[in-house]
Design a protein around this motif. Structure first.
Motif, PDB file in Angstrom:
ATOM      1  N   LYS A 101     -16.973  -6.435   0.855  1.00 62.21           N
ATOM      2  CA  LYS A 101     -15.819  -6.612  -0.024  1.00 62.21           C
ATOM      3  C   LYS A 101     -16.298  -7.310  -1.279  1.00 62.21           C
ATOM      4  O   LYS A 101     -16.900  -8.379  -1.212  1.00 62.21           O
ATOM      5  N   LYS A 121       0.829  -1.198   0.000  1.00 60.17           N
ATOM      6  CA  LYS A 121       0.000   0.000   0.000  1.00 60.17           C
ATOM      7  C   LYS A 121       0.864   1.248   0.000  1.00 60.17           C
ATOM      8  O   LYS A 121       1.819   1.344   0.753  1.00 60.17           O
ATOM      9  N   ARG A 128     -10.630   6.195  -0.326  1.00 57.00           N
ATOM     10  CA  ARG A 128     -10.980   6.279   1.082  1.00 57.00           C
ATOM     11  C   ARG A 128     -11.766   7.560   1.314  1.00 57.00           C
ATOM     12  O   ARG A 128     -11.239   8.650   1.126  1.00 57.00           O
ATOM     13  N   LYS A 160      -4.090  -6.290  -2.336  1.00 63.35           N
ATOM     14  CA  LYS A 160      -5.485  -6.550  -2.683  1.00 63.35           C
ATOM     15  C   LYS A 160      -5.663  -6.903  -4.158  1.00 63.35           C
ATOM     16  O   LYS A 160      -6.672  -7.482  -4.545  1.00 63.35           O
ATOM     17  N   ASP A 188      -7.210   0.467   7.875  1.00 64.24           N
ATOM     18  CA  ASP A 188      -8.569   0.742   7.413  1.00 64.24           C
ATOM     19  C   ASP A 188      -9.553   0.746   8.574  1.00 64.24           C
ATOM     20  O   ASP A 188     -10.488   1.552   8.632  1.00 64.24           O
ATOM     21  N   TYR A 219     -11.628   1.257  -0.257  1.00 64.03           N
ATOM     22  CA  TYR A 219     -10.757   0.842  -1.344  1.00 64.03           C
ATOM     23  C   TYR A 219     -11.583   0.726  -2.622  1.00 64.03           C
ATOM     24  O   TYR A 219     -12.676   0.188  -2.578  1.00 64.03           O
ATOM     25  N   PRO A 220     -11.135   1.279  -3.752  1.00 64.65           N
ATOM     26  CA  PRO A 220      -9.815   1.865  -3.962  1.00 64.65           C
ATOM     27  C   PRO A 220      -9.655   3.277  -3.428  1.00 64.65           C
ATOM     28  O   PRO A 220      -8.541   3.764  -3.304  1.00 64.65           O
ATOM     29  N   GLU A 272     -13.056  -4.200  -4.147  1.00 60.58           N
ATOM     30  CA  GLU A 272     -13.501  -2.916  -3.607  1.00 60.58           C
ATOM     31  C   GLU A 272     -14.040  -3.141  -2.192  1.00 60.58           C
ATOM     32  O   GLU A 272     -14.615  -4.193  -1.899  1.00 60.58           O
TER      33      GLU A 272
END
Length: 592
Positions: A465, A95, A510, A194, A417, A507-508, A470
């Protein structure tokens, strides 16, 4: 005393005259290189490419060219390129802006162990590893201690890892070429990725992987799979496939393994799938004749032990293994992904119908963390602080040590997150213990089950998810049972909820999307007060000019649009999505 991780002295080529120096040291000081066998490139092969070539291709975004380069260049096990190559490949998957910056690892080590010095006694490993699968290869005693420490810190920093026995051997391989700190950052990048799968982190997904390997072997290397089945009693073949990953990490010689990892660190778990298939093809080739040595080995000790021995004594070079692995046709990433997802959904449905024998215990059955890492995450919480983004009217700093967030065992969110999401909740709610009420991984994909488990709780937190990775959801301020309430005329109300409801995306992108009426300086139409709606066929969050989140009765498919209530964009680029996991949390406040 702190173990130095510098050079291990000049490298020598086994069998070279007088042990002549051939270049920079390929291994760290944590390696006993006396037992390492290196297969030199063929004299007729093209000159090996250099690190600068790989870096230039990555910087140009030419990932396909990088893939072909890594597959074709047969760097021997004692080549110095891996000191920089492996971190370069791993960190491309991490990330951007993650919590693992410079100094982060050693801060964590001090917090966990009280000192940066290497412990004299073995440290307790997290419960997600299997002690019998902690292969150290050519690491020294100090090297094994460093591997233990990296894995322990990873367990503290990533409390969502529940079962992942392959983590240890991957970490041990990294420590042959890179420093302890670099090894941690490489592992953190692979775990958090991810876009691709590198390491499965739950018992369910561990089972999905071996069943996926079994299915693609039976279709794409059918002759080899039939040969294996022929030598197995009823049900025995499945037990052989269960160990597919250990054919590689426990069976293959070191010089084969490092070449596989060259490709794996760039392409992901599909490299391991292909390698397992190549092993089956080679085993079939060398054992199909009744007079062969391996045919006799099967008759004597059984096919599973014979296969393991075949891996250890692999009769072909590393490059031939890779050539066979990547020569299997019709095995695209999208095809593997479809098989994987189909297998995952089938296992989930069977767990609902018959009860799961694979999960150690239900995550929703108790409000306590279920691993050593979760019990102790508070020790390192000060290193995991974040600030809320621009969508929050009052940014505030949180740490895991302040709130009961450390007990959240989410399959969807990583710690950063989770902290971001917690900073968006109403302050009074963050003081209460979160409780997992419903998850499709354990309770199945049914709206009826969703209502039974969730409808009496207020508030609730929905996290989705998708199959495209996503991550988004909603904080729902009212009980879902209000869908059954009627107005003064006896009609069931379509929408319910309050302005405390909000949407979020992690995600993608925030972002938090609160109700447009919270600012208080604008007239809000009825179409912008549509917070929650539900019936036996669907769930909706947000309305007016579109639905922010809509899910079907099977909790499998959904769609997302702009809506007037939250003035949000679609929460995933395509608008339509397929749900991989849905988790719903309540809070201990509604249990009092």
């Amino acid at each position: 005393m702190l173990i130095a991780e510098g050079a291990a002295g000049p490298a020598t080529t086994p069998g070279s005259p007088n042990g002549s120096v051939t270049g920079p040291a390929p291994f760290t000081a944590l390696v006993d290189s006396t037992g390492v066998v290196s297969v030199p490139p063929s004299p007729t092969a093209r000159p090996l490419r250099m690190l600068a070539d790989v870096r230039a291709l990555l910087q140009s975004g030419k990932v396909q060219e990088v893939k072909q380069l890594l597959r074709a260049n047969a760097w021997p096990a004692n080549h110095p390129i891996r000191k920089e190559l492996w971190p370069l490949l791993c960190k491309q998957h991490g990330k951007a802006g993650g919590v693992s910056g410079d100094g982060f690892y050693w801060d964590m080590v001090v917090q966990v162990f009280g000192s940066a010095e290497l412990p004299e006694r073995p440290v307790g490993l997290p419960p997600f590893v299997e002690p019998s699968r902690c292969h150290a290869y050519h690491l020294t005693r100090s090297g094994r201690a460093c591997a233990d420490r990296v894995i322990s810190v990873l367990g503290y920093a990533c409390p969502d890892i529940v079962y992942s026995p392959a983590i240890y051997p991957i970490c041990a391989l990294l420590l042959h070429y890179v420093t302890e700190e670099e090894a941690y950052h490489c592992m953190a990048s692979l775990v958090s990725c991810k876009e691709k799968t590198f390491i499965t982190q739950t018992k369910l997904l561990y089972e999905v992987t071996w069943k996926t390997v079994m299915q693609i072997c039976r279709k794409h290397v059918k002759g080899a799979a039939v040969h294996l089945q022929r030598h197995c009693s009823s049900g025995r073949a499945e037990r052989v496939y269960m160990d597919w990953i250990w054919w590689i990490f426990q069976g293959l010689p070191f010089q084969h393994l490092v070449r596989i990892m060259d490709c794996y660190f760039h392409e992901g778990v599909k490299v391991l799938y292909r390698t397992a298939m190549a092993i089956l093809l080679l085993f079939h080739k060398h054992s199909s004749a009744n007079s062969s040595e391996w045919s006799a080995e099967i008759q004597k000790n059984g096919v599973d032990l014979a296969l393991n021995k075949f891996c250890r004594e692999m009769p072909v070079t590393p490059q031939k293994v890779l050539k066979m692995a990547f020569g299997i046709r019709g095995l695209s990433s999208s095809y593997i992904s479809r098989v994987f997802i189909k297998t995952e959904m089938l296992l989930k449905s069977r767990q609902v119908m018959h009860g799961s024998k694979q999960l150690v215990r239900s995550r929703s059955s108790e409000n306590l963390p279920n691993s050593q890492s979760q019990n102790n995450i508070q020790m390192v919480s000060h290193t995991l602080t974040i600030r809320e983004g621009a969508h929050s009217p009052e940014p505030r700093t949180l740490s895991m040590g302040v709130y009961p967030i450390q007990n959240v065992d989410s399959r969807i969110l990583d710690p950063q997150d989770l902290l971001t999401l917690w900073s968006w909740l109403p302050v009074r709610i963050t003081m209460y213990q979160p409780i997992l009420l419903y998850t499709t991984e354990e309770h199945g994909c049914s709206l009826t089950t969703f209502y039974v488990r969730v409808e009496q709780h207020e508030p609730t937190l929905l996290m989705i998810k998708t199959c495209n990775n996503e991550v988004f959801g909603a904080y729902c301020s009212s009980r879902w049972c209000e869908r059954n309430q009627k107005d003064d005329r006896g009609n069931r109300q379509a929408y319910f909820g309050t302005g405390e409801t909000f949407l979020f995306s992690l995600y993608p992108e925030r972002a938090k999307y609160p109700w447009i009426g919270v600012e208080g300086d604008r007239n809000v139409s009825h179409g912008a007060e549509l917070f929650m709606a539900a019936d036996s066929k669907m769930i909706t969050i947000g309305g007016g000019e579109g639905q922010a989140i809509w899910m079907d009765e099977n909790i499998r498919y959904g769609k997302t649009d702009h809506c007037a209530t939250f003035n949000n964009p679609p929460l995933c680029p395509s608008g339509d999505f397929e749900i991989r996991v849905l988790e719903v949390y309540g809070f201990a406040t509604d249990m009092n």
